[in-house]
Structures are given as structure tokens and as C-alpha cells.
Design an enzyme around this catalytic site. Sequence first.
Site, PDB file in Angstrom:
ATOM      1  N   ALA A 231       0.802  -1.227   0.000  1.00 30.49           N
ATOM      2  CA  ALA A 231       0.000   0.000   0.000  1.00 30.49           C
ATOM      3  C   ALA A 231       0.834   1.277   0.000  1.00 30.49           C
ATOM      4  O   ALA A 231       0.297   2.372   0.102  1.00 30.49           O
ATOM      5  CB  ALA A 231      -0.942  -0.013   1.203  1.00 30.49           C
TER       6      ALA A 231
ATOM      7  N   TYR B 191       7.699 -14.202 -13.125  1.00 28.96           N
ATOM      8  CA  TYR B 191       6.562 -13.315 -12.833  1.00 28.96           C
ATOM      9  C   TYR B 191       5.275 -13.913 -13.411  1.00 28.96           C
ATOM     10  O   TYR B 191       4.248 -13.986 -12.723  1.00 28.96           O
ATOM     11  CB  TYR B 191       6.844 -11.933 -13.425  1.00 28.96           C
ATOM     12  CG  TYR B 191       5.767 -10.908 -13.157  1.00 28.96           C
ATOM     13  CD1 TYR B 191       5.684 -10.263 -11.926  1.00 28.96           C
ATOM     14  CD2 TYR B 191       4.832 -10.574 -14.132  1.00 28.96           C
ATOM     15  CE1 TYR B 191       4.690  -9.319 -11.675  1.00 28.96           C
ATOM     16  CE2 TYR B 191       3.841  -9.634 -13.894  1.00 28.96           C
ATOM     17  CZ  TYR B 191       3.777  -9.006 -12.666  1.00 28.96           C
ATOM     18  OH  TYR B 191       2.790  -8.077 -12.421  1.00 28.96           O
TER      19      TYR B 191
HETATM   20  P1  NDP Z   1       4.874  -0.921  -7.213  1.00 25.82           P
HETATM   21  O1  NDP Z   1       6.226  -1.429  -7.504  1.00 25.82           O
HETATM   22  O2  NDP Z   1       4.546   0.500  -7.502  1.00 25.82           O
HETATM   23  O3  NDP Z   1       4.506  -1.205  -5.658  1.00 25.82           O
HETATM   24  C1  NDP Z   1       4.723  -2.480  -5.129  1.00 25.82           C
HETATM   25  C2  NDP Z   1       4.234  -2.507  -3.693  1.00 25.82           C
HETATM   26  O4  NDP Z   1       4.441  -3.839  -3.181  1.00 25.82           O
HETATM   27  C3  NDP Z   1       4.976  -1.557  -2.775  1.00 25.82           C
HETATM   28  O5  NDP Z   1       4.086  -1.048  -1.813  1.00 25.82           O
HETATM   29  C4  NDP Z   1       5.995  -2.481  -2.093  1.00 25.82           C
HETATM   30  O6  NDP Z   1       6.402  -2.047  -0.790  1.00 25.82           O
HETATM   31  C5  NDP Z   1       5.170  -3.746  -1.969  1.00 25.82           C
HETATM   32  N1  NDP Z   1       6.006  -4.935  -1.792  1.00 25.82           N
HETATM   33  C6  NDP Z   1       6.919  -5.444  -2.633  1.00 25.82           C
HETATM   34  N2  NDP Z   1       7.477  -6.551  -2.109  1.00 25.82           N
HETATM   35  C7  NDP Z   1       6.902  -6.727  -0.892  1.00 25.82           C
HETATM   36  C8  NDP Z   1       7.058  -7.670   0.139  1.00 25.82           C
HETATM   37  N3  NDP Z   1       7.928  -8.687   0.042  1.00 25.82           N
HETATM   38  N4  NDP Z   1       6.314  -7.532   1.263  1.00 25.82           N
HETATM   39  C9  NDP Z   1       5.423  -6.524   1.365  1.00 25.82           C
HETATM   40  N5  NDP Z   1       5.224  -5.594   0.431  1.00 25.82           N
HETATM   41  C10 NDP Z   1       5.967  -5.697  -0.685  1.00 25.82           C
HETATM   42  O7  NDP Z   1       3.892  -1.918  -7.989  1.00 25.82           O
HETATM   43  P2  NDP Z   1       2.455  -1.716  -8.650  1.00 25.82           P
HETATM   44  O8  NDP Z   1       1.615  -0.804  -7.855  1.00 25.82           O
HETATM   45  O9  NDP Z   1       2.645  -1.494 -10.088  1.00 25.82           O
HETATM   46  O10 NDP Z   1       1.937  -3.224  -8.518  1.00 25.82           O
HETATM   47  C11 NDP Z   1       0.972  -3.652  -7.583  1.00 25.82           C
HETATM   48  C12 NDP Z   1       0.491  -5.039  -8.019  1.00 25.82           C
HETATM   49  O11 NDP Z   1      -0.057  -4.934  -9.329  1.00 25.82           O
HETATM   50  C13 NDP Z   1       1.614  -6.077  -8.105  1.00 25.82           C
HETATM   51  O12 NDP Z   1       1.159  -7.314  -7.614  1.00 25.82           O
HETATM   52  C14 NDP Z   1       1.897  -6.171  -9.588  1.00 25.82           C
HETATM   53  O13 NDP Z   1       2.415  -7.418  -9.949  1.00 25.82           O
HETATM   54  C15 NDP Z   1       0.506  -5.930 -10.150  1.00 25.82           C
HETATM   55  N6  NDP Z   1       0.530  -5.516 -11.531  1.00 25.82           N
HETATM   56  C16 NDP Z   1       1.118  -4.330 -11.904  1.00 25.82           C
HETATM   57  C17 NDP Z   1       1.163  -3.966 -13.226  1.00 25.82           C
HETATM   58  C18 NDP Z   1       1.795  -2.705 -13.705  1.00 25.82           C
HETATM   59  O14 NDP Z   1       1.899  -2.518 -14.941  1.00 25.82           O
HETATM   60  N7  NDP Z   1       2.209  -1.803 -12.825  1.00 25.82           N
HETATM   61  C19 NDP Z   1       0.587  -4.834 -14.281  1.00 25.82           C
HETATM   62  C20 NDP Z   1       0.002  -6.045 -13.781  1.00 25.82           C
HETATM   63  C21 NDP Z   1      -0.025  -6.359 -12.457  1.00 25.82           C
HETATM   64  P3  NDP Z   1       7.745  -1.145  -0.575  1.00 25.82           P
HETATM   65  O15 NDP Z   1       7.398   0.228  -1.073  1.00 25.82           O
HETATM   66  O16 NDP Z   1       7.966  -1.170   0.881  1.00 25.82           O
HETATM   67  O17 NDP Z   1       8.802  -1.813  -1.372  1.00 25.82           O
END
Ligand code: NDP
Length: 252
Positions: free
Chosen positions: A19, A162
Amino acid sequence: MTEISKKTINGKTVLITGASRGIGKSLAEIFAKEGYHLVMLCHNSLDRMWEDAGKLSREYNVNVSCYATDVSDSAEVARLFRDLDSHHVTIDILINNAGISYVGLLQDMTDEDWDEVIRTNLSGAFYTTRAVLPSMIARKEGRILNISSVWGNVGASTEVAYSASKGGLNAFTRALAKEVAPSGISVNAIACGYIDTAMNSHLSYEEKESLFNEIPSGRPGTPDEVAEFVYQIATSSKYLTGQVIRFDGGWI
Ligand code: NDP
């Protein structure tokens, strides 16, 4: 006046993983705006997430708890839920959104690279879902939403791990939906296409332009658009369950 009564009637709690930015941050905003209390999780960005959480709490008059919990770590997730239990927090809606990508040839991936992607994107959803189910089943009420990817449907070159993690999440969604529908719980996944977040920051301007040309809608989706759609699914009939719904501008 209307706003206050809506919040009084609602008072439900949504747990959103990932989030701190991107789609998860937009999800937190829309649910807070609709009067839901929030449990916000991230991995490393707790300070920044706290700032956003404070603003949401003040602006929308909802309770917000923030945790730095690595969803890929079963023990950390268990610790989080012990803490929530001790504060009598019950989760009504779980959104498994945290995710990481890995771009590169499969033959170059180490065991650690592979494990990190699968544990974060797939096992993480298992750990959080396992923890919320007993209370949801006891209440015969609950919604689980998994943020997946079109690559989980069709696969992407140089994103094999992925794609496998999201394909697994899609199958997890369909199977769990069958298991818990008799208990009044719906489980759905949103398979996103290209969404404009930091996850795609490794792409060059030219690479992005060429991708946008492939998308019939001619542009990336925004995190707010995803959040609005997820909110609609989360508040629609529970008869909608076991679905992996593409949200991709007509791309795939
Ligand atoms: P971002 O990289 O912008 O954000 C990822 C979020 O996941 C961050 O809040 C991060 O926290 C958190 N996170 C990563 N690893 C962990 C972990 N091990 N434990 C807890 N939190 C974690 O990604 P998006 O908003 O783009 O993606 C969100 C979801 O949407 C993902 O599942 C992604 O696969 C999916 N998605 C995204 C697409 C895109 O084009 N953007 C397309 C298809 C799917 P922190 O900030 O602390 O690292």
C-alpha cells in the site's frame, strides 16, 4: 451529514498489501474515502506510508494501521496477524496487491531470484489469506481480491517467473473461490495490463511508446482506475466469485 452516516454504517476494515505506492496507494485512498478502516502493509517504505496514512485518517475520519511486513515471510505475516488479533482488528476485505517483477532471461535467474518472485507474488497471498479465513468463515462474510497480471494468463518473454507467479495466483483464485463460496466468501482476481507505476520504471521512453501503440486504448491504465474497479468488485454481489477479470485497455 450524509458522509457521517455512511461511515457509521460502514466501519469495515480492508487490509491492503503493497500500500505504499502505485496501485496499493490508490486502493488505500478509495477505500478510506468510502469510510473503510485500513490496515496498510509495505516492505521497506514505512515512513512514507505513515505520512499518507495520516492524511487519509484525518481527511476521511477512518482508523489506519501501518505495518512493514514482508509478505514473502510466513513468520512475519503470522506476527502481523497476532498483533491485529491483540488489537481486536477483524479483516472484512483482503487485497493481495504486493508484488515484484523480475525482467531477464530464465536461464540467468538464480534460485534466490526465482524464490523471491514466487514467495512475494504467490506465497504471500497464501500466508495472508490463510490468516484471514478462519474469522471470515466464522462470520460467513468476506472478500478476497488478488491483483494479478495479464502475463499470468498468456505469459511474457523475459518475465517467466513473474508470469508463473501470476498464473499461480489466478489458479489460487479460482480454486479457493470454490472452497470458500459455501462459507459466504468471494475470491476474485484482477489481471492488470500495463499500469503506470514504478514497477515499469525500467522501461525506456521508446519501449513505453511502442507498448502503448499495442494497447487498443492507446495508453497505460492508471492506479486510480484499477482502484476504482477493484472497489466495484469488492462491493458487488458475492455471487461474482472465482473470476480472473482482465483490466488492460483491450490489450491481450
Ligand atoms: P509498485 O512497484 O509500484 O509497488 C509495489 C508494492 O508492493 C509496494 O508497496 C511495495 O512495498 C510492496 N512490496 C513489494 N514486495 C513486498 C514484500 N515482500 N512484502 C510486502 N510488500 C511488498 O507496484 P504496482 O503498484 O505497479 O503493482 C501492484 C500489483 O499490481 C503487483 O502485484 C503487480 O504485480 C501488479 N501488476 C502491476 C502492473 C503494472 O503494470 N504496474 C501490471 C500487472 C499487475 P515497498 O514500497 O515497501 O517496497
